[in-house]
Design an enzyme around this catalytic site. Structure first.
Site, PDB file in Angstrom:
ATOM      1  N   ASP A 160       0.827  -1.205   0.000  1.00 35.38           N
ATOM      2  CA  ASP A 160       0.000   0.000   0.000  1.00 35.38           C
ATOM      3  C   ASP A 160       0.866   1.263   0.000  1.00 35.38           C
ATOM      4  O   ASP A 160       1.830   1.326   0.750  1.00 35.38           O
ATOM      5  CB  ASP A 160      -0.849   0.055   1.280  1.00 35.38           C
TER       6      ASP A 160
ATOM      7  N   HIS B 246      -1.093   4.455  -0.707  1.00 35.00           N
ATOM      8  CA  HIS B 246      -2.188   5.297  -0.216  1.00 35.00           C
ATOM      9  C   HIS B 246      -1.978   6.804  -0.355  1.00 35.00           C
ATOM     10  O   HIS B 246      -2.088   7.564   0.607  1.00 35.00           O
ATOM     11  CB  HIS B 246      -2.456   4.971   1.259  1.00 35.00           C
TER      12      HIS B 246
ATOM     13  N   ASP C  43      -3.971  -0.663  -3.366  1.00 29.56           N
ATOM     14  CA  ASP C  43      -4.133   0.496  -2.469  1.00 29.56           C
ATOM     15  C   ASP C  43      -3.135   1.593  -2.797  1.00 29.56           C
ATOM     16  O   ASP C  43      -2.395   2.094  -1.950  1.00 29.56           O
ATOM     17  CB  ASP C  43      -4.038   0.074  -0.994  1.00 29.56           C
TER      18      ASP C  43
ATOM     19  N   ASP D 145      -6.375   6.914  -2.097  1.00 27.14           N
ATOM     20  CA  ASP D 145      -7.128   7.136  -0.852  1.00 27.14           C
ATOM     21  C   ASP D 145      -6.203   7.437   0.328  1.00 27.14           C
ATOM     22  O   ASP D 145      -5.027   7.065   0.315  1.00 27.14           O
ATOM     23  CB  ASP D 145      -8.026   5.945  -0.498  1.00 27.14           C
ATOM     24  N   ARG D 146      -6.778   8.158   1.340  1.00 22.02           N
ATOM     25  CA  ARG D 146      -6.031   8.528   2.557  1.00 22.02           C
ATOM     26  C   ARG D 146      -5.068   9.689   2.313  1.00 22.02           C
ATOM     27  O   ARG D 146      -5.331  10.798   2.740  1.00 22.02           O
ATOM     28  CB  ARG D 146      -5.245   7.347   3.143  1.00 22.02           C
TER      29      ARG D 146
ATOM     30  N   ASN E 123      -8.390  -3.195  -2.517  1.00 23.57           N
ATOM     31  CA  ASN E 123      -9.788  -2.880  -2.212  1.00 23.57           C
ATOM     32  C   ASN E 123     -10.059  -1.372  -2.275  1.00 23.57           C
ATOM     33  O   ASN E 123     -11.206  -0.932  -2.278  1.00 23.57           O
ATOM     34  CB  ASN E 123     -10.170  -3.444  -0.826  1.00 23.57           C
ATOM     35  N   HIS E 124      -8.982  -0.573  -2.321  1.00 22.94           N
ATOM     36  CA  HIS E 124      -9.158   0.873  -2.464  1.00 22.94           C
ATOM     37  C   HIS E 124      -9.202   1.323  -3.922  1.00 22.94           C
ATOM     38  O   HIS E 124      -9.368   2.507  -4.192  1.00 22.94           O
ATOM     39  CB  HIS E 124      -8.070   1.650  -1.703  1.00 22.94           C
TER      40      HIS E 124
ATOM     41  N   HIS F 128      -3.570  -8.549  -3.132  1.00 25.03           N
ATOM     42  CA  HIS F 128      -3.629  -7.446  -2.166  1.00 25.03           C
ATOM     43  C   HIS F 128      -4.082  -7.904  -0.788  1.00 25.03           C
ATOM     44  O   HIS F 128      -3.460  -7.625   0.221  1.00 25.03           O
ATOM     45  CB  HIS F 128      -4.562  -6.332  -2.658  1.00 25.03           C
TER      46      HIS F 128
ATOM     47  N   ARG G 223     -13.656  -6.595   9.134  1.00 19.87           N
ATOM     48  CA  ARG G 223     -13.898  -5.654   8.029  1.00 19.87           C
ATOM     49  C   ARG G 223     -15.279  -5.862   7.413  1.00 19.87           C
ATOM     50  O   ARG G 223     -15.759  -5.013   6.671  1.00 19.87           O
ATOM     51  CB  ARG G 223     -12.840  -5.809   6.942  1.00 19.87           C
TER      52      ARG G 223
ATOM     53  N   HIS H 277      -2.361  -4.690   2.391  1.00 21.12           N
ATOM     54  CA  HIS H 277      -3.684  -4.514   2.989  1.00 21.12           C
ATOM     55  C   HIS H 277      -3.707  -4.205   4.488  1.00 21.12           C
ATOM     56  O   HIS H 277      -4.724  -3.729   5.006  1.00 21.12           O
ATOM     57  CB  HIS H 277      -4.521  -5.771   2.716  1.00 21.12           C
TER      58      HIS H 277
END
Ligand SMILES: O=C(O)c1nn[nH]c1-c1ccccc1
Ligand SMILES: [Mn+2]
Ligand SMILES: [Mn+2]
Length: 334
Positions: free
Chosen positions: A76, A78, A105, A108-109, A137-138, A186, A236, A263
């Protein structure tokens, strides 16, 4: 995109015949570091060419590392563009002899997701065997709406461009197989014991589009390992937790050695679990400017015996411009 005129006043490197060049990518990264943008025509071209490229790829992509070459696997990132770019400063930029695999990922963030994803896509077009991208998943509509990427793209470019990213994310491969022996995904493994690499390779991911809350595709993007044998529900709410016996069974049934996944934030940037058969790699140091974790990446080199050698490298966060957060949600407790 041919109808979009690039004004004479545009001061960046241009894409003339539709082909992304090294000069263009080097200039684009320099502009991003200075918080400048590239012309929207070039952003559109990069996204559309990437969507076309991945549409023709299977859902499981084989990665072979030629002699004298190297593959670096990252987790990730991010939206932390300045930490992402620091990986290239520490470890070298992607090239024809040094490939990178970013394991989902990307966005995002962090507030610089657009800069990361355009750089990743541009390198994929420049060096098709020098950049490999797994869907996280992002890379989905539901997460992008809540965790910042949709707002960032709309603020920096347009709604249309976000829609194009969404369609391109749906074409990203779901997993990679490195040196025929390392399964890279991921999240992790499925709730079923009979999943083969062939079944994953043949998932019709483009027809599915968004992974949803159930089924093999969503499980690959959401699962997490657990210490105890067996499986258990995930906090989750999507995917399950899988134990060392599940990892061992998957590896034996598919004649592979190990699973590398991402992840989850790890304080040391990586963690080796399931007696070495399951490794988590996470490449966003000091995650969300608050967790204080290290980032890490894995350098994979071909080796005669096993076919590969793994070297884990940790790195710390670097300074980045303070900008508005696009994500109004702090860590979701994961
Ligand atoms: O944003 C993250 O940290 C993250 N990375 N992968 N999955 C998540 C996540 C998922 C659900 C809710 C909050 C974070
Ligand atoms: Mn993540
Ligand atoms: Mn994730």
């Amino acid at each position: 995109t041919q109808s979009i005129i690039v004004e004479d006043s545009y001061d960046g490197v241009r894409i003339d015949d539709g082909k992304v060049t090294k000069e263009f990518v080097d200039d684009m990264i320099e502009r991003f570091v200075a918080q400048k943008k590239i012309h929207r025509r070039y952003a559109y071209e990069i996204i559309l060419q990437t969507r076309k490229y991945f549409s023709e790829q299977a859902s499981l992509v084989d990665v072979e590392i030629p002699k004298e070459h190297k593959l670096t696997i990252c987790g990730d990132v991010h939206g932390q563009f300045y930490d992402f770019n620091n990986i290239f400063k520490l470890n070298g930029r992607p090239s024809e002899t040094h490939a990178y695999l970013f394991n989902g990922d990307f966005v995002d963030r962090g507030s610089f997701s657009l800069e990361i994803i355009l750089t990743l896509f541009a390198y994929k077009l420049l060096y098709p065997t020098g950049m490999y991208l797994t869907r996280g998943n992002h890379e989905t509509d539901d997460m992008n709406k809540v965790y910042g990427f949709e707002d960032e793209v709309k603020a920096k470019f347009s709604d249309t461009m976000f829609k194009m990213f969404s369609e391109t994310f749906a074409t990203l491969p779901l997993a990679h197989l490195v040196q025929k022996k390392i399964f890279v995904v991921h999240g992790g493994l499925s709730s079923r014991d009979d999943v083969t690499l062939e079944e994953i390779r043949n998932i019709d991911r483009i027809a599915k589009g968004q992974p949803g809350q159930g089924g093999l595709m969503s499980e690959l993007l959401w699962a997490d390992p657990q210490f105890l044998p067996g499986r258990s529900p995930s906090a989750r709410g999507v995917g399950q937790k899988f134990g060392p016996d599940v990892t061992e069974n998957f590896c034996k049934m598919n004649d592979i050695d190990m699973v590398i996944r991402s992840h989850e934030v790890k304080h040391q940037g990586y963690q080796i679990e399931h007696s070495g058969r399951c490794v988590t790699i996470f490449s966003a140091p000091n995650y969300c400017d608050s967790v204080g974790n290290k980032g890490a990446y894995i350098n994979v080199t071909p080796e005669t015996e096993k076919g590969y050698k793994l070297d884990y490298v940790q790195f710390d966060a670097v300074e980045h411009p303070k900008t508005q957060p696009y994500s109004n949600k702090f860590r979701g407790g994961f």
